[in-house]
Design an enzyme around this catalytic site. Sequence first.
Site, mmCIF file in Angstrom:
data_model
loop_
_atom_site.group_PDB
_atom_site.id
_atom_site.type_symbol
_atom_site.label_atom_id
_atom_site.label_comp_id
_atom_site.label_asym_id
_atom_site.label_seq_id
_atom_site.Cartn_x
_atom_site.Cartn_y
_atom_site.Cartn_z
ATOM 1 N N ASP A 67 35.273 72.524 52.812
ATOM 2 C CA ASP A 67 35.418 72.191 51.398
ATOM 3 C C ASP A 67 34.429 72.964 50.530
ATOM 4 O O ASP A 67 33.522 73.638 51.032
ATOM 5 C CB ASP A 67 35.273 70.665 51.184
ATOM 6 C CG ASP A 67 34.066 70.071 51.902
ATOM 7 O OD1 ASP A 67 33.213 70.839 52.377
ATOM 8 O OD2 ASP A 67 33.989 68.834 51.989
ATOM 9 N N ASN A 136 31.835 56.261 52.501
ATOM 10 C CA ASN A 136 33.084 55.543 52.225
ATOM 11 C C ASN A 136 34.216 55.959 53.181
ATOM 12 O O ASN A 136 35.372 55.675 52.925
ATOM 13 C CB ASN A 136 33.510 55.767 50.763
ATOM 14 C CG ASN A 136 33.788 57.243 50.471
ATOM 15 O OD1 ASN A 136 33.657 58.098 51.348
ATOM 16 N ND2 ASN A 136 34.187 57.533 49.245
ATOM 17 N N HIS A 138 35.060 59.064 53.859
ATOM 18 C CA HIS A 138 35.731 60.322 53.548
ATOM 19 C C HIS A 138 35.445 61.380 54.604
ATOM 20 O O HIS A 138 34.398 61.364 55.264
ATOM 21 C CB HIS A 138 35.442 60.812 52.125
ATOM 22 C CG HIS A 138 34.114 61.446 51.885
ATOM 23 N ND1 HIS A 138 33.405 61.245 50.726
ATOM 24 C CD2 HIS A 138 33.341 62.286 52.617
ATOM 25 C CE1 HIS A 138 32.285 61.941 50.775
ATOM 26 N NE2 HIS A 138 32.224 62.580 51.911
ATOM 27 N N GLU A 143 39.084 61.704 49.966
ATOM 28 C CA GLU A 143 38.534 60.420 49.566
ATOM 29 C C GLU A 143 39.548 59.306 49.830
ATOM 30 O O GLU A 143 40.768 59.555 49.862
ATOM 31 C CB GLU A 143 38.214 60.444 48.062
ATOM 32 C CG GLU A 143 37.169 61.482 47.658
ATOM 33 C CD GLU A 143 35.743 61.013 47.888
ATOM 34 O OE1 GLU A 143 35.507 60.182 48.785
ATOM 35 O OE2 GLU A 143 34.855 61.490 47.165
HETATM 36 C C1 GLP Z 1 29.956 65.483 51.735
HETATM 37 C C2 GLP Z 1 30.911 66.529 52.351
HETATM 38 C C3 GLP Z 1 31.407 66.117 53.694
HETATM 39 C C4 GLP Z 1 30.241 65.549 54.485
HETATM 40 C C5 GLP Z 1 29.817 64.253 53.887
HETATM 41 C C6 GLP Z 1 28.545 63.701 54.496
HETATM 42 O O1 GLP Z 1 30.337 65.039 50.479
HETATM 43 N N1 GLP Z 1 32.028 66.873 51.537
HETATM 44 O O2 GLP Z 1 32.012 67.213 54.356
HETATM 45 O O3 GLP Z 1 30.638 65.314 55.822
HETATM 46 O O4 GLP Z 1 29.755 64.306 52.480
HETATM 47 O O5 GLP Z 1 27.412 64.394 54.078
HETATM 48 P P1 GLP Z 1 25.992 64.204 54.703
HETATM 49 O O6 GLP Z 1 26.027 64.886 56.040
HETATM 50 O O7 GLP Z 1 25.048 64.885 53.772
HETATM 51 O O8 GLP Z 1 25.754 62.750 54.839
#
Ligand code: GLP
Length: 240
Positions: A67, A136, A138, A143
């Site tokens: 992403d 959440n 995702h 989402e």
């Molecule tokens: C972000 C990314 C995800 C990621 C998630 C967790 O918003 N879009 O790909 O897996 O949130 O992030 P983190 O590893 O910083 O907790």
Amino acid sequence: MRVIVCKDYNQMSEEAAKIISSQIILKPNSVLGLATGTTPIGTYKRLIEMNKSGYLDFSKVKSFNLDEYYPIKPDNVQSYRYFMNENLFNHVNIDINNTRVPNGMAPDPVKEGADYDAQIEAAGGIDLQLLGIGRNGHIAFNEPDEALISGTHATSLTEDTIEANSRLFNSIDEVPTKALTMGMGSILKSKMIVLLANGKNKHNAFKKLLDEEITTSNPSTFLKVHPNVVLICDEECYNG
Ligand code: GLP
């Protein structure tokens, strides 16, 4: 889904790096699906060490990232392109032309999504997809919603995600409200999926991933339909 519970973040990162390095050793021209976020940084550090010691060769590897914020320029320090360059690509012998991150400046996000999926297909599909998980549930920027979009697409971020990601920005107002993301369909086409989760703040999301039936209100539950998923977490995440 196989679950590997590790003592701590370092061991989780080590386990993930072992699996990714095995994939690259067995198939030097592997197509990797890569993730951003705080979670995979330790894994990337181990992969960099393995590359620097001469154990692991990235020269034939291709990668597609999950992403990118939208709109955002690739040289913006908050962009996921910048993150990947800083945390992995600039430190290993991968050909930067073989690394793809959705184009945060694409004039037509619909076309960008279709092109991105076509590029993944043309590369032979993703061999190993690395994932994190949002609080959440995702996955990438898919989402919770009434319906999920299968292919790579533009999407709006939820308040929870904007709040969670604001820790990396100067203020919450700077967090982009939109993103381009691979869809759950694109992700589930990967031959193997490795999801990482660590820390108490991921306990609820991890438990729901394990316990809930498949529902669009928790995109992570869609991983249950995939035949080859490994979940790697630490004890804090597993036990809460
Ligand atoms: C972000 C990314 C995800 C990621 C998630 C967790 O918003 N879009 O790909 O897996 O949130 O992030 P983190 O590893 O910083 O907790």
